[in-house]
Scaffold this motif. Structure first.
Motif, PDB file in Angstrom:
ATOM      1  N   LYS A  43      19.994 -27.358 -10.614  1.00 46.37           N
ATOM      2  CA  LYS A  43      19.480 -26.039 -10.249  1.00 46.37           C
ATOM      3  C   LYS A  43      17.998 -25.927 -10.571  1.00 46.37           C
ATOM      4  O   LYS A  43      17.480 -26.653 -11.414  1.00 46.37           O
ATOM      5  CB  LYS A  43      20.254 -24.939 -10.968  1.00 46.37           C
ATOM      6  N   GLU A  44      17.333 -25.005  -9.895  1.00 52.98           N
ATOM      7  CA  GLU A  44      15.925 -24.770 -10.169  1.00 52.98           C
ATOM      8  C   GLU A  44      15.767 -23.981 -11.473  1.00 52.98           C
ATOM      9  O   GLU A  44      16.678 -23.262 -11.896  1.00 52.98           O
ATOM     10  CB  GLU A  44      15.288 -23.989  -9.014  1.00 52.98           C
ATOM     11  N   ARG A  45      14.596 -24.133 -12.062  1.00 51.81           N
ATOM     12  CA  ARG A  45      14.290 -23.368 -13.258  1.00 51.81           C
ATOM     13  C   ARG A  45      14.178 -21.891 -12.881  1.00 51.81           C
ATOM     14  O   ARG A  45      13.482 -21.546 -11.921  1.00 51.81           O
ATOM     15  CB  ARG A  45      12.999 -23.875 -13.882  1.00 51.81           C
ATOM     16  N   GLU A  46      14.855 -21.036 -13.621  1.00 54.32           N
ATOM     17  CA  GLU A  46      14.852 -19.616 -13.299  1.00 54.32           C
ATOM     18  C   GLU A  46      14.411 -18.784 -14.491  1.00 54.32           C
ATOM     19  O   GLU A  46      14.665 -19.138 -15.651  1.00 54.32           O
ATOM     20  CB  GLU A  46      16.252 -19.164 -12.856  1.00 54.32           C
ATOM     21  N   VAL A  47      13.772 -17.667 -14.183  1.00 52.84           N
ATOM     22  CA  VAL A  47      13.322 -16.773 -15.239  1.00 52.84           C
ATOM     23  C   VAL A  47      14.515 -16.042 -15.839  1.00 52.84           C
ATOM     24  O   VAL A  47      15.455 -15.670 -15.126  1.00 52.84           O
ATOM     25  CB  VAL A  47      12.280 -15.774 -14.700  1.00 52.84           C
ATOM     26  N   VAL A  48      14.484 -15.888 -17.145  1.00 49.49           N
ATOM     27  CA  VAL A  48      15.486 -15.101 -17.849  1.00 49.49           C
ATOM     28  C   VAL A  48      14.875 -13.765 -18.261  1.00 49.49           C
ATOM     29  O   VAL A  48      15.448 -12.702 -18.024  1.00 49.49           O
ATOM     30  CB  VAL A  48      16.001 -15.861 -19.089  1.00 49.49           C
ATOM     31  N   ALA A  49      13.706 -13.828 -18.863  1.00 52.42           N
ATOM     32  CA  ALA A  49      13.021 -12.622 -19.315  1.00 52.42           C
ATOM     33  C   ALA A  49      11.576 -12.961 -19.612  1.00 52.42           C
ATOM     34  O   ALA A  49      11.233 -14.120 -19.844  1.00 52.42           O
ATOM     35  CB  ALA A  49      13.691 -12.051 -20.564  1.00 52.42           C
ATOM     36  N   PHE A  50      10.726 -11.959 -19.568  1.00 49.79           N
ATOM     37  CA  PHE A  50       9.359 -12.162 -20.025  1.00 49.79           C
ATOM     38  C   PHE A  50       8.849 -10.903 -20.698  1.00 49.79           C
ATOM     39  O   PHE A  50       9.381  -9.801 -20.514  1.00 49.79           O
ATOM     40  CB  PHE A  50       8.428 -12.631 -18.903  1.00 49.79           C
ATOM     41  N   ARG A  51       7.793 -11.098 -21.478  1.00 49.94           N
ATOM     42  CA  ARG A  51       7.205 -10.008 -22.236  1.00 49.94           C
ATOM     43  C   ARG A  51       5.694 -10.059 -22.037  1.00 49.94           C
ATOM     44  O   ARG A  51       5.034 -11.011 -22.452  1.00 49.94           O
ATOM     45  CB  ARG A  51       7.549 -10.133 -23.723  1.00 49.94           C
ATOM     46  N   GLY A  55       3.446  -5.278 -24.059  1.00 46.69           N
ATOM     47  CA  GLY A  55       4.747  -4.911 -24.578  1.00 46.69           C
ATOM     48  C   GLY A  55       5.794  -4.671 -23.516  1.00 46.69           C
ATOM     49  O   GLY A  55       6.989  -4.575 -23.825  1.00 46.69           O
ATOM     50  N   ARG A  56       5.372  -4.563 -22.274  1.00 50.78           N
ATOM     51  CA  ARG A  56       6.354  -4.393 -21.190  1.00 50.78           C
ATOM     52  C   ARG A  56       7.225  -5.636 -21.094  1.00 50.78           C
ATOM     53  O   ARG A  56       6.764  -6.757 -21.285  1.00 50.78           O
ATOM     54  CB  ARG A  56       5.654  -4.171 -19.843  1.00 50.78           C
ATOM     55  N   THR A  57       8.479  -5.421 -20.788  1.00 47.37           N
ATOM     56  CA  THR A  57       9.412  -6.534 -20.681  1.00 47.37           C
ATOM     57  C   THR A  57      10.159  -6.492 -19.357  1.00 47.37           C
ATOM     58  O   THR A  57      10.259  -5.446 -18.702  1.00 47.37           O
ATOM     59  CB  THR A  57      10.434  -6.541 -21.828  1.00 47.37           C
ATOM     60  N   TYR A  58      10.665  -7.646 -18.980  1.00 43.78           N
ATOM     61  CA  TYR A  58      11.491  -7.806 -17.780  1.00 43.78           C
ATOM     62  C   TYR A  58      12.676  -8.667 -18.167  1.00 43.78           C
ATOM     63  O   TYR A  58      12.523  -9.640 -18.921  1.00 43.78           O
ATOM     64  CB  TYR A  58      10.683  -8.483 -16.677  1.00 43.78           C
ATOM     65  N   LYS A  64      20.879  -9.003 -17.739  1.00 44.22           N
ATOM     66  CA  LYS A  64      20.533  -7.651 -18.163  1.00 44.22           C
ATOM     67  C   LYS A  64      21.707  -7.013 -18.900  1.00 44.22           C
ATOM     68  O   LYS A  64      22.849  -7.106 -18.475  1.00 44.22           O
ATOM     69  CB  LYS A  64      20.142  -6.821 -16.945  1.00 44.22           C
ATOM     70  N   GLY A  65      21.380  -6.384 -20.012  1.00 43.36           N
ATOM     71  CA  GLY A  65      22.411  -5.768 -20.839  1.00 43.36           C
ATOM     72  C   GLY A  65      22.988  -6.695 -21.880  1.00 43.36           C
ATOM     73  O   GLY A  65      23.700  -6.252 -22.785  1.00 43.36           O
ATOM     74  N   ARG A  66      22.719  -7.994 -21.742  1.00 39.24           N
ATOM     75  CA  ARG A  66      23.223  -8.985 -22.707  1.00 39.24           C
ATOM     76  C   ARG A  66      22.104  -9.685 -23.465  1.00 39.24           C
ATOM     77  O   ARG A  66      22.255 -10.016 -24.643  1.00 39.24           O
ATOM     78  CB  ARG A  66      24.080 -10.033 -21.986  1.00 39.24           C
ATOM     79  N   PHE A  67      20.984  -9.933 -22.810  1.00 42.23           N
ATOM     80  CA  PHE A  67      19.857 -10.645 -23.422  1.00 42.23           C
ATOM     81  C   PHE A  67      18.688  -9.680 -23.636  1.00 42.23           C
ATOM     82  O   PHE A  67      18.444  -8.795 -22.811  1.00 42.23           O
ATOM     83  CB  PHE A  67      19.364 -11.775 -22.518  1.00 42.23           C
ATOM     84  N   THR A  68      17.960  -9.909 -24.722  1.00 42.81           N
ATOM     85  CA  THR A  68      16.794  -9.086 -25.029  1.00 42.81           C
ATOM     86  C   THR A  68      15.657  -9.976 -25.498  1.00 42.81           C
ATOM     87  O   THR A  68      15.847 -10.813 -26.390  1.00 42.81           O
ATOM     88  CB  THR A  68      17.115  -8.065 -26.133  1.00 42.81           C
ATOM     89  N   GLN A  81      17.274 -12.769 -27.850  1.00 42.36           N
ATOM     90  CA  GLN A  81      18.592 -12.475 -28.400  1.00 42.36           C
ATOM     91  C   GLN A  81      19.595 -12.512 -27.255  1.00 42.36           C
ATOM     92  O   GLN A  81      19.450 -11.769 -26.277  1.00 42.36           O
ATOM     93  CB  GLN A  81      18.598 -11.101 -29.072  1.00 42.36           C
ATOM     94  N   MET A  82      20.600 -13.357 -27.406  1.00 46.54           N
ATOM     95  CA  MET A  82      21.590 -13.539 -26.342  1.00 46.54           C
ATOM     96  C   MET A  82      22.955 -13.144 -26.876  1.00 46.54           C
ATOM     97  O   MET A  82      23.467 -13.762 -27.813  1.00 46.54           O
ATOM     98  CB  MET A  82      21.598 -15.002 -25.872  1.00 46.54           C
ATOM     99  N   ASN A  83      23.526 -12.114 -26.303  1.00 44.87           N
ATOM    100  CA  ASN A  83      24.842 -11.617 -26.702  1.00 44.87           C
ATOM    101  C   ASN A  83      25.844 -11.817 -25.572  1.00 44.87           C
ATOM    102  O   ASN A  83      25.470 -11.977 -24.411  1.00 44.87           O
ATOM    103  CB  ASN A  83      24.758 -10.136 -27.073  1.00 44.87           C
ATOM    104  N   THR A  84      27.101 -11.782 -25.934  1.00 45.92           N
ATOM    105  CA  THR A  84      28.192 -11.905 -24.964  1.00 45.92           C
ATOM    106  C   THR A  84      27.951 -13.081 -24.021  1.00 45.92           C
ATOM    107  O   THR A  84      27.960 -12.944 -22.787  1.00 45.92           O
ATOM    108  CB  THR A  84      28.355 -10.588 -24.155  1.00 45.92           C
ATOM    109  N   LEU A  85      27.731 -14.226 -24.588  1.00 43.65           N
ATOM    110  CA  LEU A  85      27.414 -15.407 -23.795  1.00 43.65           C
ATOM    111  C   LEU A  85      28.582 -15.824 -22.919  1.00 43.65           C
ATOM    112  O   LEU A  85      29.754 -15.691 -23.301  1.00 43.65           O
ATOM    113  CB  LEU A  85      26.991 -16.555 -24.706  1.00 43.65           C
ATOM    114  N   LYS A  86      28.232 -16.346 -21.751  1.00 43.74           N
ATOM    115  CA  LYS A  86      29.212 -16.792 -20.770  1.00 43.74           C
ATOM    116  C   LYS A  86      28.980 -18.277 -20.455  1.00 43.74           C
ATOM    117  O   LYS A  86      27.852 -18.767 -20.629  1.00 43.74           O
ATOM    118  CB  LYS A  86      29.071 -15.986 -19.484  1.00 43.74           C
ATOM    119  N   PRO A  87      29.995 -18.972 -19.966  1.00 45.11           N
ATOM    120  CA  PRO A  87      29.789 -20.384 -19.610  1.00 45.11           C
ATOM    121  C   PRO A  87      28.634 -20.589 -18.624  1.00 45.11           C
ATOM    122  O   PRO A  87      27.930 -21.604 -18.696  1.00 45.11           O
ATOM    123  CB  PRO A  87      31.136 -20.779 -18.993  1.00 45.11           C
TER     124      PRO A  87
END
Length: 127
Positions: A43-51, A55-58, A64-68, A81-87
């Motif tokens: 797979k291609e490299r994909e964005v997860v989040a940026f800051r 201070g603005r974040t994406y 969304k709702g699981r990672f911060t 921070q990664m919560n409720t991780l999935k396979p």
């Protein structure tokens, strides 16, 4: 450019949490944007989040709702921070830094917006 070192990856079960850290060093980076990307085999490299330095974040829709994403006040460390991780979250996670300025934040979703990359840290989520 700056130097980036990621830590915190590992093997966890579905539903667990992990916190990735990215240590930042090098030239003055107070105005940098920092991002987390991930890449799984084939797979291609994909964005997860940026800051953005303001201070603005994406956060991408897939996490969304699981990672911060967050950072310390001096931009010397960036966290994911990664919560409720999935396979399907299994991938190598990369920290990246951009010294570019864009009129729109959406430009930071592209890997070529970033100038410096860490070596990556493996996250594996078992079902």
């Amino acid at each position: 450019q700056v130097q980036l070192v990621e830590t915190g990856g590992g093997l966890v079960q579905t539903g667990a949490s992990l916190r990735l850290s990215c240590a930042v060093s090098g030239r003055n980076h107070n105005s940098y944007t920092f991002g987390w990307f991930r890449q799984s085999p084939g797979k291609e490299r994909e964005v997860v989040a940026f800051r953005v330095y303001t201070g603005r974040t994406y956060t991408s829709d897939s996490v969304k709702g699981r990672f911060t994403i967050s950072g310390d006040g001096n931009q010397n460390a960036v966290y994911l921070q990664m919560n409720t991780l999935k396979p399907e979250d299994t991938a190598v996670y990369y920290c990246a830094a951009s010294e570019k300025f864009y009129a729109g934040d959406s430009s930071y979703t592209a890997p070529n917006a970033y100038d410096s990359w860490g070596q990556g840290t493996q996250v594996t989520v078992s079902s």
